[in-house]
Design a protein around this motif. Structure first.
Motif, PDB file in Angstrom:
ATOM      1  N   ALA A   3       0.800  -1.289  -0.193  1.00 21.72           N
ATOM      2  CA  ALA A   3       0.082  -0.011   0.195  1.00 21.72           C
ATOM      3  C   ALA A   3       0.606   1.234  -0.069  1.00 21.72           C
ATOM      4  O   ALA A   3       1.882   1.392   0.853  1.00 21.72           O
ATOM      5  N   ASP A  31      -0.077  -2.761  -4.660  1.00 21.44           N
ATOM      6  CA  ASP A  31      -1.287  -3.410  -4.543  1.00 21.44           C
ATOM      7  C   ASP A  31      -2.351  -2.859  -5.354  1.00 21.44           C
ATOM      8  O   ASP A  31      -2.597  -1.767  -5.386  1.00 21.44           O
ATOM      9  N   SER A  34      -6.362  -2.251  -2.782  1.00 23.19           N
ATOM     10  CA  SER A  34      -6.267  -1.617  -1.643  1.00 23.19           C
ATOM     11  C   SER A  34      -6.169  -0.154  -1.906  1.00 23.19           C
ATOM     12  O   SER A  34      -5.752   0.313  -3.003  1.00 23.19           O
ATOM     13  N   ASP A  36      -7.241   4.358  -1.139  1.00 20.73           N
ATOM     14  CA  ASP A  36      -8.260   5.129  -1.069  1.00 20.73           C
ATOM     15  C   ASP A  36      -8.352   6.153  -2.520  1.00 20.73           C
ATOM     16  O   ASP A  36      -7.599   5.970  -3.329  1.00 20.73           O
ATOM     17  N   THR A  39      -4.797   7.250  -3.496  1.00 19.20           N
ATOM     18  CA  THR A  39      -3.633   6.224  -3.671  1.00 19.20           C
ATOM     19  C   THR A  39      -3.173   6.547  -5.080  1.00 19.20           C
ATOM     20  O   THR A  39      -1.902   6.385  -5.245  1.00 19.20           O
ATOM     21  N   ARG A  61      -3.157  -8.039   2.094  1.00 19.93           N
ATOM     22  CA  ARG A  61      -2.352  -7.752   3.507  1.00 19.93           C
ATOM     23  C   ARG A  61      -2.007  -9.016   3.713  1.00 19.93           C
ATOM     24  O   ARG A  61      -0.647  -9.114   4.486  1.00 19.93           O
TER      25      ARG A  61
END
Length: 363
Positions: A3, A31, A34, A36, A39, A61
């Motif tokens: 992340a 990744d 994952s 928001d 990102t 994760r």
């Protein structure tokens, strides 16, 4: 990496920009499942520096089916791009890089834990599983890089002593971050910048503040920047202590901007690795009250005796009261701390050491 958030992403981003500036071709794998709304913006901000591209692949994760398929995709990507180094950051980034390396002499695989699996309790079932995975992957590690001597010691205690090169390469700051920050005339007495999590000692901070007063008799004040899972609990505790008029919750804000809103930075963490916030505050020339956890003593250097015990509200309150009564002593310590970190924790020094290790392994 998995992340693109927090100190891990800050480290990767800084390294990407600096190594690209030196003429290296850099690619990023993160990744795909994952993050928001911010990102992709964070990753896109590095696009001009990542000439080998930014690639989104599934990196769960915990454990998942992608742990078998993603390393194969990374291996194929490395072959297509003709890379010489795979550098995995964080537990899952390190897992993917080293699994992609298994059975091959090239590319070389490096791993920087950034805490990662080391945060798990080795006595728990999950902790035992992750420590065993770390041990099994060590033969596929061409180097394990630690951001602090503390992290290296914890790795040796919980996992094993690596037989490959295992240097400590501290995080570094850019030259602009060493410019002084001067508090505004209406600055609060104390400022906290970080996640709003109990692990960070935010409950201890407001408890310690409650009875404190400045030298002129007015109640001491605090501004807190950040967000996190314990924000509601913190708000309730502030109200219960009658501190609503003395504590300001500023939300997520840039660290240097917040350093101007408080005269003394407080980092009351119960646990840390090598926190950027302590580095940034020290580089800005601000007085810092912090706990003796993780790699913070490595940043404090000649002023490490000023660190306080963690998870002890009275120790924190005493240190904050001492600053209120004699800020000049803390200002003098800040000058000594800045002189200590200026070269040791610079981005140039960090990149020099990483680049030298890459060249050594790629020969």
């Amino acid at each position: 990496m998995r992340a693109p958030v927090g100190g891990l992403f800050r480290h990767v981003a800084d390294l990407t920009v600096e190594l690209a500036r030196r003429g290296h071709a850099i690619g990023i794998v993160a990744d795909s499942g994952s993050g928001d709304a911010a990102t992709q913006d964070r990753l896109d901000s590095l696009a001009t520096h990542a000439s080998l591209g930014i690639h989104r692949l599934p990196i769960p994760r915990l454990l998942g089916m992608s742990d078998a398929t993603t390393p194969l995709k990374i291996r194929r990507l490395a072959r297509e791009l003709d890379v010489s180094i795979l550098h995995g950051h964080g537990a899952k980034g390190g897992f993917c890089a080293r699994m992609a390396r298994l059975g091959k002499s090239d590319p070389k695989a490096l791993y920087t834990p950034h805490g990662g699996a080391l945060h798990f309790d080795p006595r728990s079932l999950q902790g035992r599983l992750f420590m065993q995975i770390e041990r099994l992957l060590l033969p596929a590690s061409d180097a394990v890089v630690f951001e602090s001597a503390y992290a290296k010691d914890v790795f040796a205690d919980k996992v094993a002593v690596p037989r490959c090169p295992a240097p400590v390469i501290h995080n570094g700051l850019a030259p602009a971050e060493f410019e002084p920050v001067i508090p505004t005339d209406d600055a609060a007495d104390f400022v906290y910048v970080g996640e709003l999590r109990m692990l960070k000692g935010i409950d201890l901070l407001v408890e310690a503040l409650a009875p404190l007063a400045a030298a002129d008799g007015r109640p001491a004040t605090l501004v807190m920047a950040g967000d996190g899972p314990d924000r509601n609990g913190l708000t309730a505790r502030i109200e219960a202590l009658g501190l609503s008029g003395r504590v300001t919750l500023a939300g997520v804000q840039p660290a240097r901007q917040m350093f101007a809103r408080g005269r003394c930075v407080v980092v009351p963490s119960r646990a840390e690795s090598l926190p950027y916030i302590v580095l940034e505050a020290a580089a800005a020339g601000r007085p810092v009250i912090a706990t003796r956890v993780g790699g913070i003593p490595e940043i404090f250097g000649p002023t490490a005796d000023d660190l306080i015990a963690s998870d002890e509200v009275e120790a924190l309150r005493t240190a904050m009261a001492d600053w209120l009564s004699d800020p000049s002593r803390h200002e003098a310590a800040a000058v000594r701390r800045l002189a200590f970190i200026r070269d040791r924790f610079s981005l140039r020094t960090m990149a020099d050491q990483v680049e030298s290790l890459y060249r050594q392994l790629a020969q």
